[in-house]
Design an enzyme around this catalytic site. Structure first.
Site, PDB file in Angstrom:
ATOM      1  N   TRP A  43       0.871  -1.255  -0.080  1.00 44.71           N
ATOM      2  CA  TRP A  43      -0.040  -0.084  -0.013  1.00 44.71           C
ATOM      3  C   TRP A  43       0.897   1.213  -0.013  1.00 44.71           C
ATOM      4  CZ3 TRP A  43      -1.296   3.367   4.474  1.00 44.71           C
ATOM      5  CH2 TRP A  43      -0.442   3.404   5.640  1.00 44.71           C
ATOM      6  N   ASP A  44       2.040   1.062   0.230  1.00 46.00           N
ATOM      7  CA  ASP A  44       2.972   2.210   0.285  1.00 46.00           C
ATOM      8  C   ASP A  44       2.986   2.926  -1.010  1.00 46.00           C
ATOM      9  OD1 ASP A  44       3.899   0.321   2.109  1.00 46.00           O
ATOM     10  OD2 ASP A  44       6.126   0.436   2.086  1.00 46.00           O
ATOM     11  N   GLU A  47       1.304  -1.670  13.296  1.00 42.11           N
ATOM     12  CA  GLU A  47       1.202  -2.830  13.369  1.00 42.11           C
ATOM     13  C   GLU A  47       1.665  -3.361  14.979  1.00 42.11           C
ATOM     14  OE1 GLU A  47       3.735  -3.886  10.181  1.00 42.11           O
ATOM     15  OE2 GLU A  47       2.105  -3.941   8.681  1.00 42.11           O
ATOM     16  N   LYS A 104       3.755   2.153  16.084  1.00 44.13           N
ATOM     17  CA  LYS A 104       4.978   2.062  15.090  1.00 44.13           C
ATOM     18  C   LYS A 104       4.678   3.321  13.951  1.00 44.13           C
ATOM     19  CE  LYS A 104       6.420  -1.362  11.836  1.00 44.13           C
ATOM     20  NZ  LYS A 104       5.853  -2.425  10.880  1.00 44.13           N
TER      21      LYS A 104
END
Ligand code: BGC
Length: 757
Positions: free
Chosen positions: A358-359, A487, A592
């Site tokens: 998805w980056d 995450e 994160k």
């Protein structure tokens, strides 16, 4: 944070130290590529110390058997691996019969230099063996002018007593992957041949059990030698080697140039056609000297820089960071091949496998929208459009309707096998739609949205409509058992970001449907029941909010955690993912990467400045930024709320993430997809660029440490140059029709200056 031993310089990464302890780190930083292929900064010749040699070809991969302890329904069958290709660069040097090995030899005057302006990687070193002293200059590049070409030039200059230099130049298929599950080798040799100093080797990936076609790749090496005599060649099962020898007197120089052409079955199906193409390219290049092919390559890098360079005055560290990121991004992907995407490690390592995350939609598309031809973004969107059937398959694997785009993939089929990511990190679907919206919003052209984009949006809407459930108790729609972008928590209920993206997608779908042609609408077969359900979800979606803090709530039980800020942790526990057990991390409040703030960043107009500030103040102190994707979003938001110091800190972290090894993992390869972050931090952050309702606006500030900065953008058929100095902001229209923009909320009419026309 690691002291990287490379000097600060705006255009170069130069070190005079061979850092044997951190060879892998230096190799990662000196990676080069041309979108078609690329490699880590490994040495061509033998090096017996610790190293990670890796050469990678775009789109050439292997489906490796999934290995998990406990199989769960819905897991994909294989993990797509980026494979280390045949070592075509291999050279061995001998001085009077003794092999040169930079790990064990006495070396002096060592220099390793990545020249980003010209796309060249060069090494200089002197080897002393008794009375023999030879200076080596080794240079290589992967050509932008001929994508199949890698060229290496080695000059030997004798600084000592007369010596015999021998060079063995090879193509070696005996390579391994760092991360093979079962220590397999992925290449088998199909054909090989040596004629004089030309060598050809054709290799094929080993068979797999998953109906994924094997890749066949042909490698051809040719040599130009000045001062060398050619010796007999050698062939073994996996390798071809041509040999050269020269006796050189004191002060004398000899040169060997190696050219390698690489053609794959992605472009030419049969071995015969691959060989023909190799021969035809060899002939085309035969009349050009090394310097000529180098100049053609450099010229194309210069052209890329003309548009994409960001100049920063007064801060060479920041300058080096942004150029390094742009260099590595363009080395990975420049948009020429619509079948490719942007892997998180590009050509710099194997970790993460897969090619597409998805980056791309979240972080890369905004960058390419401003810095590349419009087709490039459309290619990236098309890539997902073409993979819609596979995304439908992924949803079925989870027993759901519509389409679920994969977390990690080469083909569109999910190939990541951790349930908390594969099954739960479904927010990724939202970014697929966001990218389509972003394209329409930036370009002002809805034709893609209304033709192909809507196919993807419809199927993702169907997915969300099936994945939510209705809570009778609350009278609202909810989404349980998800992992947000953070995450460091799994299986949470009602992740605000995921719920928000689902609601936004459905609303966007409903707004778009009336704009479709009757034919298109018909083809989507959307029923009245479906749209009624979508509207109901939009209206009754539960978006958790904490009354006391007045912030969007990351998920239902987040506030029950021990909310001690990161600043109060023992610094020795950072990065957490290398120091704490996974259990400890999951129970902790530490984030994160941007989660709630990712949503706030995506939709700048949907939130007030106060809301942005409150959520930033609450979440950032709990964020460890251990995903490379994290600092840029925070830099942009911090800039908007005018936390200048924080914005600059986050900029530095994103721009120099790999250069300074912030996350202590650069040795595995560079964080390519997050490299757009430094550009986003400058353009959307410091310069405050936004596009809203067809209006381009800027709200710039100049970081205190900087004297000025300037960058170009493409916008709707125009080219603009934005310069921010202590005296203010200058925006020049370099090319294109007049345009009205706003700077600091005041309109400015831009026209191309007469002299520039
Ligand atoms: C991040 C993901 C990202 C992946 C690849 C992970 O560490 O948490 O959001 O997609 O890296 O960059």
């Amino acid at each position: 944070m690691q002291n990287n031993k490379f000097e600060l310089d705006g255009w170069k990464l130069t070190t005079h130290e061979l850092d044997k302890e951190n060879k892998r780190f230096q190799e990662s930083l000196t990676s080069i590529g041309n979108g078609y292929m690329g490699m880590r900064g490994m040495f061509e010749e033998s090096y017996s110390g610790d190293k990670h040699e890796g050469i990678y070809l775009a789109g050439v991969w292997y489906p490796d058997k999934t290995r998990v302890g406990w199989w769960k329904n819905g897991y994909p069958e294989y993990f797509g691996k980026v494979i280390n290709t045949v070592n075509f660069m291999k050279l061995a040097f001998y001085i009077d019969g003794a092999e040169v090995d930079l790990y064990t030899d006495t070396i002096s005057d060592f220099t390793h230099e990545l020249d980003m302006y010209n796309g060249l990687l060069t090494r200089f070193f002197i080897i002393t063996k008794g009375t023999k002293r030879v200076k080596f200059t080794v240079q290589r590049f992967v050509s932008l002018a001929t994508k199949e070409l890698c060229a290496i030039s080695v000059q030997f200059e004798n600084l000592g007593a007369a010596a015999t230099i021998k060079v063995a130049s090879a193509i070696d298929a005996n390579v391994t992957n760092e991360d093979a599950n079962y220590d397999e080798k992925f290449w088998q040799v199909v054909e090989k041949e040596v004629v004089a100093t030309d060598g050809l080797l054709v290799a094929r990936t080993i068979e797999n059990n998953f109906d994924i076609p094997q890749f066949t790749v042909g490698f051809k090496m040719t040599h130009e030698q000045t001062g060398f005599a050619v010796q007999a060649a050698v062939e073994t099962e996996q390798e071809i080697v041509t040999n050269y020898e020269a006796t050189i007197e004191t002060g004398e120089k000899v040169v060997l140039e190696k050219r390698i052409l690489v053609v794959t079955s992605r472009d030419f199906e049969t071995v015969e056609s691959i060989k023909e193409q190799l021969n035809s390219l060899t002939q085309t290049l035969a009349s050009s000297t090394y310097d000529e092919i180098k100049t053609a390559h450099q010229t194309l890098w210069h052209r890329r820089w003309d548009l994409a360079d960001v100049e920063i005055g007064g801060d060479v560290s920041a300058q080096q960071g942004i150029r390094f990121n742009i260099f590595q991004l363009f080395s990975t992907y420049y948009g020429e091949d619509a079948r490719l995407n942007i892997g998180p490690k590009g050509f710099t390592g194997e970790k993460y496998g897969g090619a597409t995350y998805w980056d791309t939609e979240a972080f890369a598309i905004p960058f390419y929208l401003s810095l590349a031809a419009p087709e490039v973004t459309e290619n990236l969107l098309d890539y997902r459009h073409q993979q819609l059937p596979q995304a439908q398959h992924n949803a079925r694997q989870q027993g759901l309707a519509g389409a679920l785009y994969p977390m990690v993939t080469f083909t569109g089929v999910e190939c990541h096998n951790e349930w908390e990511i594969t099954f739960e990190e479904i927010h990724r679907n939202g970014s697929m739609v966001y990218a389509i919206y972003n394209h329409a919003n930036y370009t002002g052209d809805e034709s893609y949205l209304l033709t192909k984009g809507i196919d993807v949006i419809t199927e993702i809407s169907r997915f969300w409509a099936d994945r939510v459930h209705f809570s009778k108790r609350q009278g609202q729609y909810m989404m349980h058992g998800v992992t947000g972008p953070n995450e460091y928590e799994n299986n949470v209920n009602n992740n605000w970001y995921t719920n928000y993206m689902a609601q936004w997608t459905l609303r966007y779908a409903l707004e778009t449907l009336p704009k479709l042609s009757a034919e298109k609408r018909e083809s989507l077969q959307i029923t009245a029941e479906e749209t009624a359900k979508w509207s109901d979800i939009v209206e009754k979606m539960y978006l958790p909010h904490d009354e006391q803090e007045d912030v969007f709530l990351q998920h239902d039980t987040f506030m029950d955690k021990d909310l001690t800020p990161v600043a109060e942790l023992d610094p020795a526990s950072l990065p957490l993912n290398q120091n704490w057990s996974w259990d400890h991390i999951l129970r902790s409040p530490y984030i994160k990467q941007a989660d709630v703030l990712q949503g706030v960043y995506y939709f700048p107009e949907n939130f007030t400045l106060e809301e942005k500030k409150r959520n930033f103040d609450f979440y950032e102190p709990l964020t460890v930024h251990e995903s490379s994707l994290s600092p840029s979003v925070h830099a942009i938001l911090a800039a908007e709320i005018r936390y200048e110091e924080k914005a600059v800190e986050m900029y530095e972290r994103t721009a120099r993430l790999d250069l300074d090894n912030y996350n202590n993992d650069t040795e595995d390869g560079l964080h390519i997809t997050s490299m757009t972050g430094s550009w986003l931090a400058i353009v959307q952050g410091f310069a405050g660029m936004r596009v809203s309702d067809h209006e381009l606006s800027f709200k710039p500030f100049l970081p205190e440490k900087w004297e000025n900065y300037r960058f170009h953008i493409n916008f709707r058929g125009r080219l603009l140059l934005i310069t921010v100095t202590t005296a203010g902001t200058d925006v020049k229209l370099i090319k294109g029709e007049p345009l009205t923009i706003t700077v600091d909320e005041k309109p400015r009419v831009l026209k191309v200056e007469e002299a520039a026309k």
